[in-house]
Design a protein around this motif. Sequence first.
Motif, PDB file in Angstrom:
ATOM      1  N   TYR A 182       1.009  -4.013  -0.789  1.00  0.00           N
ATOM      2  CA  TYR A 182       0.349  -2.666  -1.557  1.00  0.00           C
ATOM      3  C   TYR A 182       0.053  -2.824  -3.015  1.00  0.00           C
ATOM      4  CZ  TYR A 182      -0.807   1.914  -2.600  1.00  0.00           C
ATOM      5  OH  TYR A 182      -1.343   3.215  -2.967  1.00  0.00           O
ATOM      6  N   ALA A 183       1.319  -3.570  -3.630  1.00  0.00           N
ATOM      7  CA  ALA A 183       1.122  -3.852  -4.932  1.00  0.00           C
ATOM      8  C   ALA A 183       0.022  -4.705  -5.255  1.00  0.00           C
ATOM      9  CB  ALA A 183       2.604  -4.202  -5.532  1.00  0.00           C
ATOM     10  N   LYS A 184       0.243  -5.809  -4.666  1.00  0.00           N
ATOM     11  CA  LYS A 184      -0.542  -6.992  -4.557  1.00  0.00           C
ATOM     12  C   LYS A 184      -2.032  -6.680  -4.410  1.00  0.00           C
ATOM     13  CE  LYS A 184      -1.317 -10.781  -1.526  1.00  0.00           C
ATOM     14  NZ  LYS A 184      -0.897 -11.616  -0.222  1.00  0.00           N
ATOM     15  N   ALA A 185      -2.358  -5.620  -3.420  1.00  0.00           N
ATOM     16  CA  ALA A 185      -3.704  -5.384  -3.177  1.00  0.00           C
ATOM     17  C   ALA A 185      -4.251  -4.568  -4.558  1.00  0.00           C
ATOM     18  CB  ALA A 185      -3.807  -4.058  -2.354  1.00  0.00           C
ATOM     19  N   GLY A 186      -3.424  -3.685  -5.157  1.00  0.00           N
ATOM     20  CA  GLY A 186      -3.958  -3.306  -6.319  1.00  0.00           C
ATOM     21  C   GLY A 186      -4.062  -4.179  -7.259  1.00  0.00           C
ATOM     22  N   LYS A 187      -3.481  -5.269  -7.552  1.00  0.00           N
ATOM     23  CA  LYS A 187      -3.566  -6.105  -8.762  1.00  0.00           C
ATOM     24  C   LYS A 187      -4.699  -7.181  -8.429  1.00  0.00           C
ATOM     25  CE  LYS A 187       1.111  -6.765 -10.204  1.00  0.00           C
ATOM     26  NZ  LYS A 187       2.251  -7.802 -10.119  1.00  0.00           N
ATOM     27  N   GLU A 188      -4.632  -7.879  -6.859  1.00  0.00           N
ATOM     28  CA  GLU A 188      -5.622  -9.045  -6.840  1.00  0.00           C
ATOM     29  C   GLU A 188      -7.015  -8.088  -6.392  1.00  0.00           C
ATOM     30  OE1 GLU A 188      -4.377 -11.409  -3.743  1.00  0.00           O
ATOM     31  OE2 GLU A 188      -2.443 -11.915  -4.757  1.00  0.00           O
ATOM     32  N   ALA A 189      -7.316  -7.278  -5.927  1.00  0.00           N
ATOM     33  CA  ALA A 189      -8.473  -6.964  -5.738  1.00  0.00           C
ATOM     34  C   ALA A 189      -8.954  -5.814  -6.728  1.00  0.00           C
ATOM     35  CB  ALA A 189      -8.550  -5.836  -4.294  1.00  0.00           C
ATOM     36  N   GLY A 190      -8.494  -5.759  -7.793  1.00  0.00           N
ATOM     37  CA  GLY A 190      -8.691  -4.949  -8.846  1.00  0.00           C
ATOM     38  C   GLY A 190      -9.022  -3.574  -8.712  1.00  0.00           C
ATOM     39  N   ILE A 191      -8.043  -2.948  -7.820  1.00  0.00           N
ATOM     40  CA  ILE A 191      -8.451  -1.688  -7.425  1.00  0.00           C
ATOM     41  C   ILE A 191      -7.633  -0.780  -8.553  1.00  0.00           C
ATOM     42  CG2 ILE A 191      -8.210  -0.136  -5.700  1.00  0.00           C
ATOM     43  CD1 ILE A 191      -8.109  -2.311  -3.835  1.00  0.00           C
ATOM     44  N   SER A 192      -8.274   0.098  -8.914  1.00  0.00           N
ATOM     45  CA  SER A 192      -7.409   0.993 -10.125  1.00  0.00           C
ATOM     46  C   SER A 192      -6.573   1.775  -9.242  1.00  0.00           C
ATOM     47  CB  SER A 192      -8.609   1.610 -10.655  1.00  0.00           C
ATOM     48  OG  SER A 192      -9.070   2.753  -9.835  1.00  0.00           O
ATOM     49  N   SER A 193      -5.251   2.160  -9.977  1.00  0.00           N
ATOM     50  CA  SER A 193      -4.469   3.140  -9.188  1.00  0.00           C
ATOM     51  C   SER A 193      -5.093   4.296  -8.722  1.00  0.00           C
ATOM     52  CB  SER A 193      -3.229   3.398 -10.056  1.00  0.00           C
ATOM     53  OG  SER A 193      -3.707   4.158 -11.176  1.00  0.00           O
ATOM     54  N   GLU A 194      -6.085   4.719  -9.534  1.00  0.00           N
ATOM     55  CA  GLU A 194      -6.786   5.975  -8.996  1.00  0.00           C
ATOM     56  C   GLU A 194      -7.424   5.851  -7.512  1.00  0.00           C
ATOM     57  OE1 GLU A 194      -7.586   4.677 -12.010  1.00  0.00           O
ATOM     58  OE2 GLU A 194      -6.277   5.927 -13.160  1.00  0.00           O
ATOM     59  N   GLY A 195      -7.899   4.760  -7.397  1.00  0.00           N
ATOM     60  CA  GLY A 195      -8.484   4.364  -6.072  1.00  0.00           C
ATOM     61  C   GLY A 195      -7.648   4.410  -4.845  1.00  0.00           C
ATOM     62  N   LEU A 196      -6.342   3.809  -5.183  1.00  0.00           N
ATOM     63  CA  LEU A 196      -5.412   3.862  -4.139  1.00  0.00           C
ATOM     64  C   LEU A 196      -4.926   5.354  -3.974  1.00  0.00           C
ATOM     65  CD1 LEU A 196      -3.699   0.543  -4.753  1.00  0.00           C
ATOM     66  CD2 LEU A 196      -5.077   0.882  -2.776  1.00  0.00           C
ATOM     67  N   GLU A 197      -4.549   5.778  -5.097  1.00  0.00           N
ATOM     68  CA  GLU A 197      -4.064   7.150  -5.073  1.00  0.00           C
ATOM     69  C   GLU A 197      -4.974   8.406  -4.353  1.00  0.00           C
ATOM     70  OE1 GLU A 197      -2.903   8.121  -9.013  1.00  0.00           O
ATOM     71  OE2 GLU A 197      -0.974   6.778  -8.836  1.00  0.00           O
ATOM     72  N   ALA A 198      -6.172   8.104  -4.152  1.00  0.00           N
ATOM     73  CA  ALA A 198      -7.279   8.972  -3.680  1.00  0.00           C
ATOM     74  C   ALA A 198      -7.172   8.781  -2.198  1.00  0.00           C
ATOM     75  CB  ALA A 198      -8.411   8.723  -4.201  1.00  0.00           C
ATOM     76  N   TRP A 199      -5.807   8.887  -1.732  1.00  0.00           N
ATOM     77  CA  TRP A 199      -5.613   8.750  -0.391  1.00  0.00           C
ATOM     78  C   TRP A 199      -6.383   9.864   0.391  1.00  0.00           C
ATOM     79  CZ3 TRP A 199      -4.647   4.326   2.283  1.00  0.00           C
ATOM     80  CH2 TRP A 199      -3.961   3.555   1.769  1.00  0.00           C
TER      81      TRP A 199
ATOM     82  N   LEU B   5       4.915   3.542  -6.040  1.00  0.00           N
ATOM     83  CA  LEU B   5       4.360   3.035  -5.190  1.00  0.00           C
ATOM     84  C   LEU B   5       4.693   3.480  -3.838  1.00  0.00           C
ATOM     85  CD1 LEU B   5       4.134  -0.818  -6.072  1.00  0.00           C
ATOM     86  CD2 LEU B   5       2.196   0.876  -5.817  1.00  0.00           C
ATOM     87  N   GLU B   6       5.956   3.992  -4.061  1.00  0.00           N
ATOM     88  CA  GLU B   6       6.562   4.394  -2.523  1.00  0.00           C
ATOM     89  C   GLU B   6       5.942   5.877  -2.447  1.00  0.00           C
ATOM     90  OE1 GLU B   6       9.487   3.977  -0.843  1.00  0.00           O
ATOM     91  OE2 GLU B   6      10.487   2.292  -1.693  1.00  0.00           O
ATOM     92  N   ASN B   7       5.635   6.457  -3.139  1.00  0.00           N
ATOM     93  CA  ASN B   7       4.974   7.840  -3.063  1.00  0.00           C
ATOM     94  C   ASN B   7       3.495   7.764  -2.433  1.00  0.00           C
ATOM     95  OD1 ASN B   7       5.253  10.531  -2.962  1.00  0.00           O
ATOM     96  ND2 ASN B   7       4.282  10.847  -4.923  1.00  0.00           N
ATOM     97  N   GLU B   8       2.880   6.797  -3.109  1.00  0.00           N
ATOM     98  CA  GLU B   8       1.504   6.206  -2.872  1.00  0.00           C
ATOM     99  C   GLU B   8       1.549   5.818  -1.237  1.00  0.00           C
ATOM    100  OE1 GLU B   8      -0.764   3.731  -5.448  1.00  0.00           O
ATOM    101  OE2 GLU B   8      -0.037   4.732  -7.094  1.00  0.00           O
ATOM    102  N   LEU B   9       2.268   4.788  -1.088  1.00  0.00           N
ATOM    103  CA  LEU B   9       2.349   4.577   0.326  1.00  0.00           C
ATOM    104  C   LEU B   9       2.653   5.483   1.502  1.00  0.00           C
ATOM    105  CD1 LEU B   9       2.009   1.710   1.757  1.00  0.00           C
ATOM    106  CD2 LEU B   9       4.746   1.784   1.645  1.00  0.00           C
ATOM    107  N   ASP B  10       3.514   6.487   1.266  1.00  0.00           N
ATOM    108  CA  ASP B  10       3.872   7.373   2.027  1.00  0.00           C
ATOM    109  C   ASP B  10       2.452   8.397   2.366  1.00  0.00           C
ATOM    110  OD1 ASP B  10       6.331   7.089   2.628  1.00  0.00           O
ATOM    111  OD2 ASP B  10       7.118   8.217   0.986  1.00  0.00           O
ATOM    112  N   LEU B  11       1.756   8.718   0.991  1.00  0.00           N
ATOM    113  CA  LEU B  11       0.366   9.377   1.123  1.00  0.00           C
ATOM    114  C   LEU B  11      -0.302   8.461   1.911  1.00  0.00           C
ATOM    115  CD1 LEU B  11      -0.066  10.449  -2.608  1.00  0.00           C
ATOM    116  CD2 LEU B  11       0.490  12.118  -0.447  1.00  0.00           C
ATOM    117  N   GLY B  12      -0.490   7.174   1.921  1.00  0.00           N
ATOM    118  CA  GLY B  12      -1.202   6.369   2.727  1.00  0.00           C
ATOM    119  C   GLY B  12      -1.025   6.574   4.100  1.00  0.00           C
ATOM    120  N   PHE B  13       0.220   6.573   4.471  1.00  0.00           N
ATOM    121  CA  PHE B  13       0.541   6.645   5.862  1.00  0.00           C
ATOM    122  C   PHE B  13       0.143   8.132   6.547  1.00  0.00           C
ATOM    123  CE2 PHE B  13       4.127   3.457   4.990  1.00  0.00           C
ATOM    124  CZ  PHE B  13       3.665   2.615   5.769  1.00  0.00           C
ATOM    125  N   ALA B  14       0.244   9.012   5.693  1.00  0.00           N
ATOM    126  CA  ALA B  14       0.067  10.321   6.153  1.00  0.00           C
ATOM    127  C   ALA B  14      -1.839  10.363   6.232  1.00  0.00           C
ATOM    128  CB  ALA B  14       0.378  11.347   5.152  1.00  0.00           C
TER     129      ALA B  14
END
Lengths: 199, 107
Positions: A182-199, B5-14
């Motif tokens: 997951y950390a690698k996805a953020g770095k390598e794909a150039g995805i901002s943390s906002e992008g991943l946080e926007a689940w 990251l832990e928190n983000e991953l949990d949100l991702g699973f949900a």
Amino acid sequence: MLIEREVLDKARGGDDAAFNQIMQAYRKRIFGTIARIINRPQDVEDVAQEVFVRLYFSLKQLRAAEVFEPWLYRLTINASYDYLRRQKRRADSPLADFSEEMMLLADADASTATFQEERRQKGIRDLMDWLFNQVSEEDRILLTLKEVEGLSLKELQEIYEVNENALKVRLFRARQRVLRAYAKAGKEAGISSEGLEAW
Amino acid sequence: MKRNLENELDLGFAAYRAVVAVPDARPSFSTDIWSAIEAKRAARVFGFWAKALTSSALAASLALGVLSSMPERLPEPEYLAAYLEGNGPAPFDAELGYSIVDSETSR
């Protein structure tokens, strides 16, 4: 249990009508588990069919009615695992494609709300699929059962037939491997943390 | 701000749990399963007979092989003694001075 013990006993004795009842009772649950593990709606039915065929031919080996559900989970896991192994032989989806998905997500202003929502959902499924493809099939299945399917440690212990400590270690390690990906996805794909946080 | 990251991953699973697509079964799902079961059952029966036939053919050839490699059986001792006696030198008749067989053959 979703079925009566008598039905199970009859099915074990070779009663086809009783086996049909088991299929009806567990079909939805099995479809859900498989869908969450493999993340390919178009193939869920094929894997479910494989589960039920295996169930039919191995039902007599079931030791006791009490362990039927964990046992059925094991059959489902094994069939899903075989499917994932076959899929893995094909080329893995490149991270670039996934990055494009996220770009489309961010560029959703010009789209309708429904389209945006569909893209968002597809983005989530694709990201999770990519993440799971970075780890082994065993890790993928274990984490899906725990984190997505929502099974308890006790239920997982029954399915995997291991003690709690061993299970916790396996879960922890699997989670660490997914976190690294997951950390690698953020770095390598150039995805901002906002992008991943926007689940 | 440091990412959790832990928190983000949990949100991702949900989020994944909420959006994963679970398809409905086709109307022919049960029928297809029974067809698959029948096909597998037929394959198993065929496999059983094929295996049985192969095993018996193998057993028969093994038995024949063992039989043909065994040394020829010697006759029982009593028959052997009678055979040797019958084929031994003819008894010598002291009065005649020659053996009975010799006299018969010399005639």
